[in-house]
Structures are given as C-alpha cells and as structure tokens.
Scaffold this active site. Structure first.
Site, PDB file in Angstrom:
ATOM      1  CE  LYS A  65      -5.110 122.732  50.401  1.00 55.59           C
ATOM      2  NZ  LYS A  65      -3.821 122.737  50.458  1.00 55.59           N
ATOM      3  CE  LYS A 113      -2.877 130.042  53.583  1.00 57.12           C
ATOM      4  NZ  LYS A 113      -2.543 128.999  52.461  1.00 57.12           N
TER       5      LYS A 113
END
Length: 367
Positions: free
Chosen positions: A265, A165
């Site tokens: 997703k 991240k």
C-alpha cells in the site's frame, strides 16, 4: 526548479456500494481523503493523495496525516521536487514514520518529475511491462448470501479477483467463504482477508475450517509472528499486508511467516518511492504482490496504476482502482477500469488533470 508553494486540500470519499465493513466492527460509508498540490517556480505543479480507513486500520488517521503534512511542508519550500530521494531524506529527517503523509508529497514530486520531462511516471520507473493488469475488489463483511451476491454481481461486470472481508467469529467467517466459493466462477481468485482481526486462536480455527478450499488467507492476525503460527496450521497460501512496513518486515513475511505474497500500500510505505523499493525487493525474493492503498480516489488510482504497469507480470497478482469503489472524482474519473482490468495513463506525470473547481479552498497553504 524549486518548490514555491504546497497546498493541502480535503474531501470526503463515499463508498460506492453503501457501507464498507471490515472485522471488529470497523464500518463506514465514507472516508476523508487529503490532496497535496506542489507548485514550482517554473509553473509546473504536481498532485498527490493519501487517505486512511479511519484510525483503527493502521496507526494513522486523517488528523495525524494532515498535521504531519503541516509539519513536513515548510521544510520542503525551496527544494527541487525532482530530487525525490533528497525530498524523502528531508521528510524522514523531520518526522519518524508518518508514511501516509509522506506518500502524498512523494507522489506529487513524481508527478512534477514526469511533467518536467514529458513522460509518464511508469516510464520513469523503468517502462510499462504490462499494458493491462487485473484489478481486485473488496467484498464488505456481511451475511454469506450477501457476500456471494456481491461476487456474482461484480463478476458479471468483469471482475475476477475478490478480497473477502472476514476476521470475526471463525465459524461464521468459514460459512461466508464457503458460500462465496459456491457462487464463484472457476477462473476467480478469492482471498479471505481478516485485516488482522482474528486472535491467534480464532485464526487457527478459521484456517482449519477452510483448509480444503481453493483460497488465499490474508493477514489473519495483527502481528507477523502470530500469522506465522496460523500459517503453520494450514496448507492455504498466506498473503501479508498490514504488518509489512519495512524491508526487514518483508524478509520476516517470507522466511518466518512463509508468505508467498504481500499487499503493498502506497500510504503504508511512503508513496511511489517506497512502493517501488518494496516491489523490487519482493520480485527479487520471488514474492508475488498486490499494488494498492488504504483508500482514495482518482489521484491514488493513477499512482497505483503507474507502479502496477511497471511491475513484472509474473509477480503482480493484481491492483486496485479505488476510484471504482468511490463516488467522488477530482480528475474526471481517470484512470478508468475496463472489464476488471486497469492500465496506466499515458500522459506526462500521473497523466491526469485535477479539477480545482471541485475542491474549494485549501485547508492549508505553505510558501
């Protein structure tokens, strides 16, 4: 077979490693997840799950998801859940978008379909193409040392794919990535994921600072057009994610942004049906992909497993089992990863059994 009732349940999924931190101050120790139970007049039932990363990851949040399910569910009573294309047509006719809510219903219908014929969902999707597939884990945004230590620790447990991240200050992000790469083993795949957090200028700076590293860069900016500009400034391979929702977005990802891979997703594209559609399009376009979701537990992990297992091994980069990332388990911590690898359950439907006793009373019921 007809849908007799639809129930909606809620529970909290806490992050197994403390606090999950992304760019722009997005941080949480837990997220709310929503389960859908579809009950048929034949006695068969199916489960679906959907979860969000708060309300600042995609244009959806737990409240809108549950309100959308309340709007969709009454329109489906009396319909055949095995007629999944018709179910999706009805949902799309009722609400525009709201794919996160539709994902849970779509998955529950696939679960019923599989149970009704005694076959796992992966078989209904064309069959298992890989008995095992690699899983990735996200590395929360932290200090360079802490992120490197996470990769070392999880690498010892067999994980070989990592999504770092980033997305804040580009100079600090480059330092984080370099520290991780110094600690990473040769066979590890590392992706620097901004989650759309960089501005255009910051994204350009970041990739120029990291251009010599053997990494991928994921969704540097929120808009595909800006990601395309960033890609033009670097040799690093690009992964697209949040801005790819439709087939048209997928084409733009390849031909405008020059992305070689995407993240699919389930909650972003409407469930198993939408994920398989985009997966097959990506395979035809020669684009690699990851199969995953925004967040979730056992039910989402099982749905992801069936889509991943039925995907081409040459095209699937990896998948995610979110029940490895979270502490709460509604189906006995199944499916279970092993040494950084996942596999699809072999029982009918999703192949898992949800324990109603851990859920309490439904948030809403429709009959």
């Amino acid at each position: 077979m007809k849908i007799k009732a639809i129930e909606m349940y809620g529970y909290k999924l806490s992050y197994a490693h403390g606090e999950y931190v992304m760019s722009g101050g997005r941080a949480a120790t837990h997220q709310d997840s929503t389960l859908v139970r579809i009950i048929t007049d034949s006695g068969l039932e199916g489960w679906g799950e959907t979860a969000t990363l708060s309300g600042t990851y995609l244009p959806t949040f737990c409240g809108s998801t549950r309100a959308s399910i309340e709007e969709l569910a009454p329109a489906l009573i009396g319909e055949d859940p095995r007629n999944i294309n018709h179910i999706n047509r009805l949902m799309n006719g009722r609400l525009l978008g709201q794919y996160n809510a539709k994902s849970a219903i779509d998955t529950a219908c696939w679960d019923i379909f599989g149970r009704s014929v005694g076959l796992p969902i992966s078989t209904l999707l064309g069959g298992v193409q890989q008995e095992q597939f690699p899983l990735y884990e996200a590395v929360p945004l932290a200090s360079p040392d802490a992120m490197a230590e996470y990769v070392t620790s999880r690498g010892a447990a067999g994980v070989r794919r990592f999504q770092l991240k980033v997305g804040n200050d580009p100079h600090e992000d480059a330092e984080r990535v370099r520290e991780v790469m110094n600690a990473a083993e040769e066979d590890m795949i590392v992706i620097a994921d901004s989650n759309g957090g960089w501005s255009l200028q910051s994204g350009i700076i970041a990739v120029r600072l990291m251009d010599d590293l053997d990494i991928y860069v994921e969704q540097p900016c929120r808009e595909t057009a800006d990601c395309a500009i960033v890609k033009s400034m670097t040799h690093l391979p690009l992964v697209m994610d949040e801005s790819v929702v439709t087939s048209a977005d997928l084409y733009r990802a390849k031909y405008e942004a020059k992305a070689g891979s995407i993240n699919i997703k389930l909650g972003r594209v409407g469930g198993i049906t939408g994920a398989v559609r985009m997966r097959d399009q990506a395979q035809d376009l020669g684009i690699d992909f990851c199969i995953e979701d925004m967040w979730g537990g056992d039910v989402i992990s099982a749905a992801v497993a069936h889509v991943a297992a039925s995907s081409s091994p040459e095209s699937l980069m990896h998948a995610s089992f979110f029940n490895d990332w979270t502490n709460e388990h509604v189906a006995g911590y199944q499916p279970r990863s092993l040494n950084g690898m996942g596999s699809a359950p072999t029982g009918p439907g999703l192949g898992i059994e949800v324990d109603l006793s851990v859920l309490g009373e439904p948030l809403a019921s429709f009959r």
